[in-house]
Scaffold this motif. Structure first.
Motif, PDB file in Angstrom:
ATOM      1  N   TYR A  11      -3.060  -4.774  -4.263  1.00  0.00           N
ATOM      2  CA  TYR A  11      -2.233  -3.565  -4.145  1.00  0.00           C
ATOM      3  C   TYR A  11      -2.569  -2.558  -5.240  1.00  0.00           C
ATOM      4  CZ  TYR A  11       0.550  -6.411  -0.901  1.00  0.00           C
ATOM      5  OH  TYR A  11       0.970  -7.194   0.142  1.00  0.00           O
ATOM      6  N   LYS A  60       7.678   0.195   2.229  1.00  0.00           N
ATOM      7  CA  LYS A  60       6.601  -0.785   2.051  1.00  0.00           C
ATOM      8  C   LYS A  60       6.980  -2.135   2.643  1.00  0.00           C
ATOM      9  CE  LYS A  60       6.118   0.289  -2.334  1.00  0.00           C
ATOM     10  NZ  LYS A  60       5.816   0.183  -3.759  1.00  0.00           N
ATOM     11  N   LYS A 120       4.907  -3.906   5.504  1.00  0.00           N
ATOM     12  CA  LYS A 120       4.325  -5.230   5.253  1.00  0.00           C
ATOM     13  C   LYS A 120       4.654  -6.169   6.408  1.00  0.00           C
ATOM     14  CE  LYS A 120       3.795  -8.708   1.639  1.00  0.00           C
ATOM     15  NZ  LYS A 120       4.023  -9.909   2.451  1.00  0.00           N
ATOM     16  N   TYR A 163       0.847  -1.193   0.000  1.00  0.00           N
ATOM     17  CA  TYR A 163       0.000   0.000   0.000  1.00  0.00           C
ATOM     18  C   TYR A 163       0.883   1.243   0.000  1.00  0.00           C
ATOM     19  CZ  TYR A 163      -4.284  -2.660   0.951  1.00  0.00           C
ATOM     20  OH  TYR A 163      -5.365  -3.500   0.863  1.00  0.00           O
TER      21      TYR A 163
END
Ligand code: ATP
Ligand code: MG
Ligand code: MG
Length: 551
Positions: free
Chosen positions: A76, A269, A273, A37
């Motif tokens: 995503y 990211k 994650k 994201y």
């Protein structure tokens, strides 16, 4: 005389426009890889790329840089599209995918082979690293570097046809193993990955490397100014090498600016994650996450993020921005634009012993003290009320401006009350206050009358149950990534989420839509969470009324 823009990329563009470059056009692109994201750093890139295109009446492409099928997904992609739109930007034309150009990129790879500028190399990753050398040691030529064009064409074709295992070989550009720039030491341009791709399915089992895809995609799309972050500065010579050595339609230029980094959080990211995968947060859109979707759920507005990115500015010097600045940006926007309401988060019962419920009184309060256009709201007053536990003290500290026995305070927008009696349970906890009200104080103080303070309240009988999620910074330290010995997830703020059930808010909020934002008077800024049910509203605390971090 028009002033020179402070944004150095805008300075470059204005010069280009003066010189009539690119036919007077400005085309930018925002090129996320759909492997997670978007976070606040991406918001800066979005504002810069889309904002620049808007400013110069050009266009900005949304391009998914999808060359790593193993890490990417449709989920995503969908979230990124949603985030860009939510921030208030619109790309020109259709959404672009680097994978749309796989045929062209393949043809260009063949072109380079034919020109004697690319070769299939059988070195494994460890060997290749050894041959590449490092900053102090020049590289050595691969033993496969001088394969003939015919052999290379045949091998590359076999790579494409799936005749080799992953890692068995790769296609490399033939540039310069002695270059001081590591990126020019015969970089890999295609590798074998036997994974289906979210866009191209099983059509390909070889995928281009970022560097071989990016500039060419820019050229295909007619991008004029390819704006990226500083870590790509060393890649620029390679970006330019491909454009010089391939028959591309136009030659875009790359410009780099510094990444946005924020203290008390992480902007990567991969690491975000990890927080999701390890269930340290509830998901990518957990309101503590610095993701755009997390900030949105937290109550941030698109305008507050855009203003923040403006305030940060665009430079080439790296620096860490204070989280307080992001919080200030949303506070400023919400102060101006969010309606006021009262919510008692941790209720204490107050009975107005001399009040008669038969009066059925409703007070009219402005939705916003400085903005009449928002109109009025109606708040019911009853004999049974609730106030914040914190707003009563049996033994008040010095300068106490709230309720205590024998002292009068005003209930915001209503009457002045005096606490006559404190009721306790068997353990000695205060469970109820018996108070009396002064009918002469409705809405205003009579001459010479000055209550000590003003507190918020709701009717116990006519208010809406709610749960309040008090969010705070996710990490306790400024740079959770600084300690080489310890993982960033060891610095999670244990108080980053405090869930408080049993709150009550104004009856007018009963039908508040998800994402509605309010200033709860004297408490902070809150927004309605999607977890709300018909029985209970759930509010997320976006930010307090003033900066209280570390105080
Ligand atoms: P991450 O390391 O978080 O995965 P990334 O740079 O790999 O970030 P991309 O999806 O490639 O993520 O980023 C899309 C665009 O956003 C790129 O042009 C990139 O330079 C830019 N970008 C990413 N992070 C930041 C940041 N912190 N500040 C400004 N721009 C950023
Ligand atoms: Mg990237
Ligand atoms: Mg990345």
């Amino acid at each position: 005389e028009s002033s020179k823009p402070t944004n150095f990329i805008h300075q470059v563009i204005e010069q280009d426009l003066e010189q009539g470059k690119n036919g007077g056009k400005v085309v930018t692109r925002f090129p996320p890889e759909p492997n997670g994201y978007l976070h606040i750093g991406h918001a800066k890139s979005i504002c810069l790329n889309f904002g620049t295109a808007e400013k110069y009446k050009g266009g900005c492409n949304l391009r998914f840089d999808d060359t790593n099928p193993e890490k990417e997904s449709q989920e995503y992609i969908d979230s990124i599209i949603e985030d860009v739109k939510w921030l208030g930007f619109q790309w020109q034309g259709d959404i672009c995918y680097t994978s749309n150009y796989f045929d062209q990129l393949y043809a260009w790879a063949v072109y380079l082979i034919n020109e004697g500028k690319a070769y299939v190399c059988d070195l494994g990753p460890d060997e290749a690293r050894e041959y590449r050398g490092n900053f102090t040691t020049p590289g050595k030529d691969s033993p496969y570097r001088n394969r003939s064009v015919e052999e290379n064409l045949a091998l590359f074709e076999k790579m494409k046809n799936g005749e080799f295992a992953e890692g068995a070989c790769s296609l490399r550009a033939k540039i310069d193993m002695q270059s001081p720039n590591m990126n020019l030491r015969d970089p890999m341009i295609y590798r074998i990955i036997h994974t289906s791709h979210h866009q191209t399915g099983d059509k390909w089992c070889i995928y281009p490397i970022y560097d071989f895809a990016h500039g060419q995609s820019d050229a295909i799309e007619g991008v004029t100014h390819s704006i990226c972050t500083l870590e790509f500065e060393d890649h620029r010579p390679l970006y330019e090498w491909f454009l010089e050595n391939l028959p591309v339609p136009v030659v875009p230029k790359q410009y780099e600016f510094s990444r946005l980094e924020l203290n008390y959080t992480i902007t990567s990211k991969r690491k975000l994650k990890q927080l999701v995968d390890e269930n340290i947060v509830t998901g990518w859109n957990d309101p503590r996450m610095p993701t755009i979707s997390g900030l949105r759920r937290r109550g941030y507005t698109p305008a507050s993020l855009r203003n923040f990115c403006d305030m940060v500015g665009v430079t080439r010097s790296n620096g860490v921005v204070d989280m307080g600045m992001l919080e200030a940006a949303v506070r400023e926007d919400l102060d101006k634009n969010s309606p006021r309401a009262m919510c008692v988060v941790r209720p204490l019962k107050v009975t107005i012993t001399n009040y008669d419920d038969a009066l059925e009184e409703w007070f009219e309060l402005p939705k916003h003290p400085k903005d009449d256009t928002m109109g009025m709201r109606k708040v019911p007053f009853t004999r049974n009320l609730l106030i914040e536990q914190d707003d009563f003290a049996e033994v008040p500290p010095r300068k106490w401006k709230r309720l205590t026995q024998g002292v009068a305070v005003r209930l915001r927008g209503a009457y002045v009350i005096t606490c006559d009696e404190v009721i306790k349970d068997a353990e000695g906890n205060v469970v109820e206050l018996k108070c009396s009200y002064d009918a002469a104080t409705k809405g205003a103080n009579p001459e010479g009358y000055k209550p000590k303070g003003v507190i918020h309240w709701v009717s116990a009988d006519n208010s809406v149950p709610c749960e309040v999620r008090e969010y705070d910074r996710l990490f306790t330290v400024e740079n959770p990534d600084a300690d080489k010995e310890r993982d960033f997830n060891e610095f999670i703020n244990p108080e980053s989420l405090v869930v408080v059930t049993g709150g009550r808010c104004e009856s007018g909020l009963a039908d508040a839509a998800v994402e509605s934002r309010y200033q709860f008077e004297r408490t902070g800024y809150f927004c309605v969470d999607a977890d709300s049910t018909a029985e209970t509203l759930v509010f997320n605390r976006t930010v307090g009324l003033r900066d209280s971090w570390g105080k």
